[in-house]
Design a protein around this motif. Structure first.
Motif, mmCIF file in Angstrom:
data_model
loop_
_atom_site.group_PDB
_atom_site.id
_atom_site.type_symbol
_atom_site.label_atom_id
_atom_site.label_comp_id
_atom_site.label_asym_id
_atom_site.label_seq_id
_atom_site.Cartn_x
_atom_site.Cartn_y
_atom_site.Cartn_z
ATOM 1 N N VAL A 1 51.521 31.082 3.525
ATOM 2 C CA VAL A 1 51.179 31.258 5.048
ATOM 3 C C VAL A 1 50.649 32.554 5.185
ATOM 4 N N LEU A 2 51.399 33.472 4.726
ATOM 5 C CA LEU A 2 51.042 34.700 5.120
ATOM 6 C C LEU A 2 49.456 35.054 4.359
ATOM 7 N N ASP A 3 49.313 34.412 3.322
ATOM 8 C CA ASP A 3 48.017 34.648 2.703
ATOM 9 C C ASP A 3 46.962 34.083 3.254
ATOM 10 N N SER A 4 47.318 32.987 3.910
ATOM 11 C CA SER A 4 45.996 32.108 4.480
ATOM 12 C C SER A 4 45.660 31.945 5.895
ATOM 13 N N THR A 5 46.607 32.594 6.567
ATOM 14 C CA THR A 5 46.531 32.281 7.997
ATOM 15 C C THR A 5 46.398 33.794 8.899
ATOM 16 N N ARG A 6 46.191 34.916 8.430
ATOM 17 C CA ARG A 6 46.244 36.099 9.247
ATOM 18 C C ARG A 6 47.236 36.007 10.240
ATOM 19 N N VAL A 7 48.511 35.397 9.949
ATOM 20 C CA VAL A 7 49.583 35.557 10.825
ATOM 21 C C VAL A 7 50.002 36.995 10.792
ATOM 22 N N LYS A 8 50.625 37.550 11.477
ATOM 23 C CA LYS A 8 51.396 38.916 11.806
ATOM 24 C C LYS A 8 52.683 38.762 12.327
ATOM 25 N N VAL A 9 53.666 39.455 11.551
ATOM 26 C CA VAL A 9 55.113 39.557 12.234
ATOM 27 C C VAL A 9 55.005 40.024 13.473
ATOM 28 N N PRO A 10 55.616 39.567 14.588
ATOM 29 C CA PRO A 10 56.284 38.556 14.454
ATOM 30 C C PRO A 10 55.612 37.093 14.569
ATOM 31 N N PHE A 11 56.028 36.063 13.750
ATOM 32 C CA PHE A 11 55.453 34.953 13.953
ATOM 33 C C PHE A 11 56.441 33.994 13.173
ATOM 34 N N GLY A 12 56.093 32.655 13.550
ATOM 35 C CA GLY A 12 57.058 31.471 13.260
ATOM 36 C C GLY A 12 56.339 30.499 12.401
ATOM 37 N N ILE A 13 57.038 29.648 11.365
ATOM 38 C CA ILE A 13 56.679 28.335 11.060
ATOM 39 C C ILE A 13 57.450 27.483 11.248
ATOM 40 N N TYR B 1 64.270 45.902 -3.373
ATOM 41 C CA TYR B 1 63.718 44.224 -3.223
ATOM 42 C C TYR B 1 62.839 44.213 -1.899
ATOM 43 N N PHE B 2 63.047 45.193 -1.143
ATOM 44 C CA PHE B 2 62.076 45.122 0.211
ATOM 45 C C PHE B 2 60.608 45.298 -0.032
ATOM 46 N N LYS B 3 60.352 45.579 -1.429
ATOM 47 C CA LYS B 3 58.823 45.611 -1.736
ATOM 48 C C LYS B 3 58.575 44.168 -2.593
ATOM 49 N N GLY B 4 59.417 43.321 -2.732
ATOM 50 C CA GLY B 4 59.093 42.251 -3.604
ATOM 51 C C GLY B 4 58.025 41.300 -2.977
ATOM 52 N N PRO B 5 57.958 40.238 -3.659
ATOM 53 C CA PRO B 5 56.784 39.360 -3.632
ATOM 54 C C PRO B 5 57.005 38.679 -2.064
ATOM 55 N N LEU B 6 58.180 38.505 -1.842
ATOM 56 C CA LEU B 6 58.186 37.877 -0.401
ATOM 57 C C LEU B 6 58.539 38.863 0.803
ATOM 58 N N SER B 7 57.994 40.113 0.693
ATOM 59 C CA SER B 7 58.114 41.018 1.538
ATOM 60 C C SER B 7 56.878 40.956 2.193
ATOM 61 N N TYR B 8 56.858 41.979 3.413
ATOM 62 C CA TYR B 8 55.620 41.782 4.517
ATOM 63 C C TYR B 8 55.352 43.319 4.664
ATOM 64 N N PHE B 9 53.892 43.556 4.569
ATOM 65 C CA PHE B 9 53.601 44.896 4.776
ATOM 66 C C PHE B 9 53.089 44.885 6.234
ATOM 67 N N ASP B 10 53.683 45.771 7.149
ATOM 68 C CA ASP B 10 53.519 46.110 8.635
ATOM 69 C C ASP B 10 52.313 47.170 8.672
ATOM 70 N N GLU B 11 51.136 46.728 9.062
ATOM 71 C CA GLU B 11 50.102 47.621 9.096
ATOM 72 C C GLU B 11 50.420 48.576 10.107
ATOM 73 N N GLN B 12 50.892 48.495 11.377
ATOM 74 C CA GLN B 12 50.986 49.424 12.099
ATOM 75 C C GLN B 12 52.198 50.445 11.967
ATOM 76 N N GLU B 13 53.249 49.794 11.088
ATOM 77 C CA GLU B 13 54.280 50.895 10.938
ATOM 78 C C GLU B 13 53.709 51.556 9.459
ATOM 79 N N LYS B 14 52.993 51.037 8.872
ATOM 80 C CA LYS B 14 52.690 51.189 7.472
ATOM 81 C C LYS B 14 53.806 51.267 6.675
#
Length: 488
Positions: free
Chosen positions: A182-194, A333-346
């Motif tokens: 979902v992250l890779d296909s929908t341009r959603v940004k935290v916070p978001f829900g599925i 772990y926080f850099k793992g494959p299911l992590s999220y990169f926050d553009e605002q906070e870098k």
RNA sequence: GCGGGCGUAGCUCAGCGGUAGAGCGUCACGUUGCCAACGUGAAUGUCGUGAGUUCGAAUCUCAUCGCCCGCUCCA
């Protein structure tokens, strides 16, 4: 008002009106399984639809998903269900009380903490010294029995080459497993829900109270991903939003409440959890859970990262889940494959998750029970289901006053026209009063009657369910009138 | 899984060793013409299922399935 004092009354109403039937009834029934009849299926669809509208469509920060029920077995290794949903239970031969073995352990486990089967087995060895918490007898326990809480099935047509799979015990894990997609296909940004609605299966030790606790059931779940540190405010947000949803769809406020879980009642991964409870007219405590809102922290995504690192182990062990041990978590772990990169906070992190998880079947039952009413009208009892228009199985019924003089033709035309917009019922048989009352019992908000003058003046009568008041309007305005009144 | 209760028409229930019943509902026709109206007529039962006892079982016995209540358990 409502006279549904016992569960039996509800069961009877459900069957009589075609809401809910016992599954496989012609063969004597199948325990814990139920079918939705013609009115029930409409009601349940509307409940789903109302949830989806509120949680997904009306928001910019939630997207939908529909996962398969069967998933890779490792999903359940990572989630913990494969190990921990197999409780050992023993029965005291003296008093016939059933007790969970882990509750007899030297160091009492926390209430919701399931233990791995191996650990439980080890503890089970010295049951001879244990005292029954019920009657106090020592060493009277039967051999411990394992309860498999997940349904198993086989995948593969060739009998020699099948893989054991599990029917999902919750829909949530399918959401976590698709987090990356979902992250890779929908341009959603935290916070978001599925969000997802679908069937789940659990071999509950005991089923209970009609469709309230069944082994096959439908869930509506939202996993809302947010930045750690903002989780508490999102928890409050969803707690309030979900409570309001029940109110908005017709549940009386006095029959609804929150119940916060005590700290020692929480699952080990949950930071907080609250139940939305409804006051059902059955059971010991009356108040029964409709939905749980939990703060699951980053537990699930981190567990799946461990699972992803363990997949080779699974292959090397002949795909035997029992032999697989999840790899330790990567320190990074926080850099793992299911992590999220926050553009605002870098900054890269594993989001926290707020999970509102509702039971569609038990909600449907609550809406049904709450809508039920009996009232006296001219010495007669009138049965009414006062559904919110959003949930009413039939939105409008159209009748010719009598079955002649061209009235049926006009009425049928109106009904046909309305059917394009919402569920609509046409009936020309019998006395008009009886037809009104029948619709009351199905919860239909509006009835439209064509009379002898309609041909001349193009005017019909609209009768409202709760007040039984009638209003004359032009045929051309029927659709708009209903749209406005029904809020559709 | 344990204890208690219960399964007879679509629903509520009566019948409890000797021909399967009532009310409500359903359907048809007529009448009526805006709130469960009236008249006439009709359909509907593996008496949960299976064994046993008996000349004969809805009825007694046993087993089994299902439901409810309680215990226990429970995102």
């Amino acid at each position: 008002m409502a006279k549904l004092a016992k569960l039996d009354d509800i069961v009877s109403l459900c069957k009589r009106r075609g809401f809910i039937f016992q599954s496989s009834e012609i063969y004597g029934g199948l325990a814990s399984c139920y079918d939705y009849g013609p009115l029930g299926v409409e009601l349940k669809r509307n409940v789903r639809e109302a949830w989806w509208k509120s949680v997904v469509r009306m928001r910019d920060d939630v997207v939908g998903l529909d996962c398969s029920i069967l998933m890779h077995p490792m999903v359940w290794k990572s989630s913990g269900h494969a190990d921990k949903f197999a409780d050992l239970v023993t029965v005291c031969k003296k008093c016939n009380t059933r007790t969970r073995v882990d509750h007899l352990a030297d160091h009492a486990q926390e209430h919701t903490e399931h233990v791995p089967v191996e650990t439980a087995m080890a503890d089970a060895g010295d049951l001879s010294k244990k005292a029954c918490p019920s009657c106090g007898s020592v060493g009277k326990f039967s051999e411990s029995m394992a309860f498999k809480l997940m349904f198993e099935t086989q995948m593969g047509a060739n009998a020699d080459d099948t893989m054991t799979l599990f029917l999902r015990p919750e829909t949530a894990q399918g959401i976590f497993a698709n987090f990356r997609n979902v992250l890779d296909s929908t341009r959603v940004k935290v916070p978001f829900g599925i969000a997802q609605i679908g069937k789940s299966f659990r071999n509950e030790v005991t089923t209970k109270a009609f469709i309230f606790r069944t082994r096959e059931f439908e869930q509506a779940e939202l996993e809302f991903f947010c930045t750690p540190g903002t989780d508490e405010q999102w928890y409050e947000h969803w707690k309030a939003a979900r409570f309001q949803w029940y109110i908005d769809n017709g549940i009386k406020a006095e029959n609804l409440r929150f119940r916060d879980h005590d700290p020692d009642e929480l699952a080990h991964y949950a930071k907080a959890c609250v139940d939305v409870e409804y006051k059902f007219p059955f059971g010991s405590g009356d108040w029964q859970e409709l939905e749980g809102v939990a703060n699951r922290t980053d537990y699930d995504l981190r567990q799946h990262q461990r699972g992803m690192r363990s997949i080779n182990d699974w292959h090397e062990n002949g795909c035997d889940l029992q032999k697989v041990t999840l790899k330790e978590e990567d320190p990074e772990y926080f850099k793992g494959p299911l992590s999220y990169f926050d553009e605002q906070e870098k900054k890269r992190y594993i989001p926290y998750v707020i999970e509102p998880s509702a039971g569609i079947d038990r909600s449907t039952l609550a809406f049904l029970v709450d809508a039920y009413d009996e009232e006296e009208v001219k010495g007669q009892t009138r049965n009414v289901l006062r559904f919110s228009p959003s949930l009413a199985p039939i939105k409008a019924a159209v009748f010719p006053l009598v079955k002649k003089d061209g009235m049926p033709e006009i009425a049928q035309k109106i009904a046909g026209d309305l059917k394009g917009c919402f569920s609509c019922f046409y009936d020309q048989k019998g006395a008009i009063g009886r037809r009104y009352r029948r619709q009351d019992e199905a919860g239909t908000p509006y009835c439209i009657t064509v009379d002898g003058e309609t041909i001349a003046d193009n005017v019909v009568t609209i009768r409202e369910r709760d007040s039984m008041e009638q209003e004359k309007i032009n045929v051309d305005q029927v659709k708009n009138y209903l749209r406005e009144k029904l809020d559709l």
